[in-house]
Design a protein around this motif. Structure first.
Motif, PDB file in Angstrom:
ATOM      1  N   GLU A  30      -1.045  22.026   2.705  1.00  0.00           N
ATOM      2  CA  GLU A  30      -1.840  21.392   3.754  1.00  0.00           C
ATOM      3  C   GLU A  30      -0.999  20.705   4.812  1.00  0.00           C
ATOM      4  OE1 GLU A  30      -2.064  18.343   0.319  1.00  0.00           O
ATOM      5  OE2 GLU A  30      -1.825  20.490   0.549  1.00  0.00           O
ATOM      6  N   ASP A  31       0.244  20.330   4.476  1.00  0.00           N
ATOM      7  CA  ASP A  31       1.109  19.716   5.485  1.00  0.00           C
ATOM      8  C   ASP A  31       1.826  20.758   6.343  1.00  0.00           C
ATOM      9  OD1 ASP A  31       2.620  20.518   3.273  1.00  0.00           O
ATOM     10  OD2 ASP A  31       4.157  19.001   3.625  1.00  0.00           O
ATOM     11  N   LYS A  32       1.713  22.038   5.983  1.00  0.00           N
ATOM     12  CA  LYS A  32       2.356  23.111   6.744  1.00  0.00           C
ATOM     13  C   LYS A  32       1.376  23.955   7.548  1.00  0.00           C
ATOM     14  CE  LYS A  32       6.366  23.986   3.865  1.00  0.00           C
ATOM     15  NZ  LYS A  32       7.136  25.077   3.276  1.00  0.00           N
ATOM     16  N   VAL A  33       0.085  23.828   7.237  1.00  0.00           N
ATOM     17  CA  VAL A  33      -0.920  24.674   7.875  1.00  0.00           C
ATOM     18  C   VAL A  33      -1.911  23.803   8.645  1.00  0.00           C
ATOM     19  CG1 VAL A  33      -2.727  26.394   7.512  1.00  0.00           C
ATOM     20  CG2 VAL A  33      -0.726  26.372   6.018  1.00  0.00           C
ATOM     21  N   THR A  34      -2.025  24.076   9.921  1.00  0.00           N
ATOM     22  CA  THR A  34      -3.040  23.425  10.746  1.00  0.00           C
ATOM     23  C   THR A  34      -4.255  24.342  10.764  1.00  0.00           C
ATOM     24  OG1 THR A  34      -1.363  22.393  12.127  1.00  0.00           O
ATOM     25  CG2 THR A  34      -3.589  22.567  13.054  1.00  0.00           C
ATOM     26  N   LEU A  35      -5.397  23.806  10.365  1.00  0.00           N
ATOM     27  CA  LEU A  35      -6.631  24.589  10.302  1.00  0.00           C
ATOM     28  C   LEU A  35      -7.528  24.232  11.474  1.00  0.00           C
ATOM     29  CD1 LEU A  35      -7.409  24.135   6.505  1.00  0.00           C
ATOM     30  CD2 LEU A  35      -6.209  26.022   7.610  1.00  0.00           C
ATOM     31  N   ILE A  36      -8.002  25.237  12.166  1.00  0.00           N
ATOM     32  CA  ILE A  36      -8.878  25.025  13.315  1.00  0.00           C
ATOM     33  C   ILE A  36     -10.183  25.773  13.076  1.00  0.00           C
ATOM     34  CG2 ILE A  36      -9.177  25.373  15.798  1.00  0.00           C
ATOM     35  CD1 ILE A  36      -6.111  25.019  16.037  1.00  0.00           C
ATOM     36  N   ASN A  37     -11.281  25.034  13.053  1.00  0.00           N
ATOM     37  CA  ASN A  37     -12.600  25.611  12.802  1.00  0.00           C
ATOM     38  C   ASN A  37     -13.175  26.128  14.127  1.00  0.00           C
ATOM     39  OD1 ASN A  37     -15.767  24.340  11.509  1.00  0.00           O
ATOM     40  ND2 ASN A  37     -14.962  26.396  11.507  1.00  0.00           N
ATOM     41  N   ALA A  38     -12.656  27.265  14.570  1.00  0.00           N
ATOM     42  CA  ALA A  38     -13.070  27.879  15.835  1.00  0.00           C
ATOM     43  C   ALA A  38     -12.626  29.337  15.828  1.00  0.00           C
ATOM     44  CB  ALA A  38     -12.451  27.148  17.021  1.00  0.00           C
TER      45      ALA A  38
END
Length: 166
Positions: A30-38
């Motif tokens: 989770e500290d390496k992956v930025t998640l964007i809900n789009a």
């Protein structure tokens, strides 16, 4: 993240996004992956996502042959817009991987900061789905002048042995 320092993942469907988030937590990334809900597109705004009744990985903005159980409105973003807002450094991007059910041309047209640098990308090439999205004829013009090679990943294993990656 398979050897990459960082990753940015986009998922427009809220339930799929939650599953993606849980997977990043369970895998300690989770500290390496930025998640964007789009959804990634050619303009910031909203779009109608056809929600597949059979396959949660087949939801689509393309208007293709989706056996839908309904539609939902989802936010759309452009790679260029995110870069302009400083949400990531386009010069640090070394690979773009898309599995977006025919909307790849739209995404590439909104990712000039990567296309103009000839950043390698992976996409599923499905002409009928690209046609359904209305931009199949724009794939080559969008990429011409920036890319010189196409590799069919299905054939890659036939030419390169696993030992080459050791």
């Amino acid at each position: 993240t398979y050897g990459f320092e960082r990753a940015v993942a986009f998922e427009p469907h809220p339930e799929n996004w939650r599953v993606l988030r849980i997977n990043t937590i369970l895998n300690g990334s989770e500290d390496k992956v930025t998640l964007i809900n789009a959804a990634v597109a050619d303009e910031d705004g909203t779009a109608t996502l056809a929600v597949s009744s059979k396959n949660s990985g087949a939801h689509s903005l393309s208007g293709g042959d989706v056996r839908e159980m309904g539609t939902i409105e989802v936010p759309t973003v452009t790679i260029d817009g995110l870069a302009a807002r400083g949400e990531f450094d386009p010069d640090a991007v070394s690979l773009l991987w898309m599995d977006i059910e025919g909307y790849e041309v739209h995404a590439l047209q909104g990712a000039r900061c990567l296309v103009e640098r000839s950043v390698p990308f992976v996409m599923e090439l499905n002409p009928s789905v690209l046609r359904a999205a209305g931009r199949a004829d724009q794939l080559v013009p969008t990429l011409s002048g920036h890319y010189t090679h196409v590799v069919n990943l299905r054939d890659l294993h036939k030419r390169i042995s696993r030992d080459a990656f050791q």
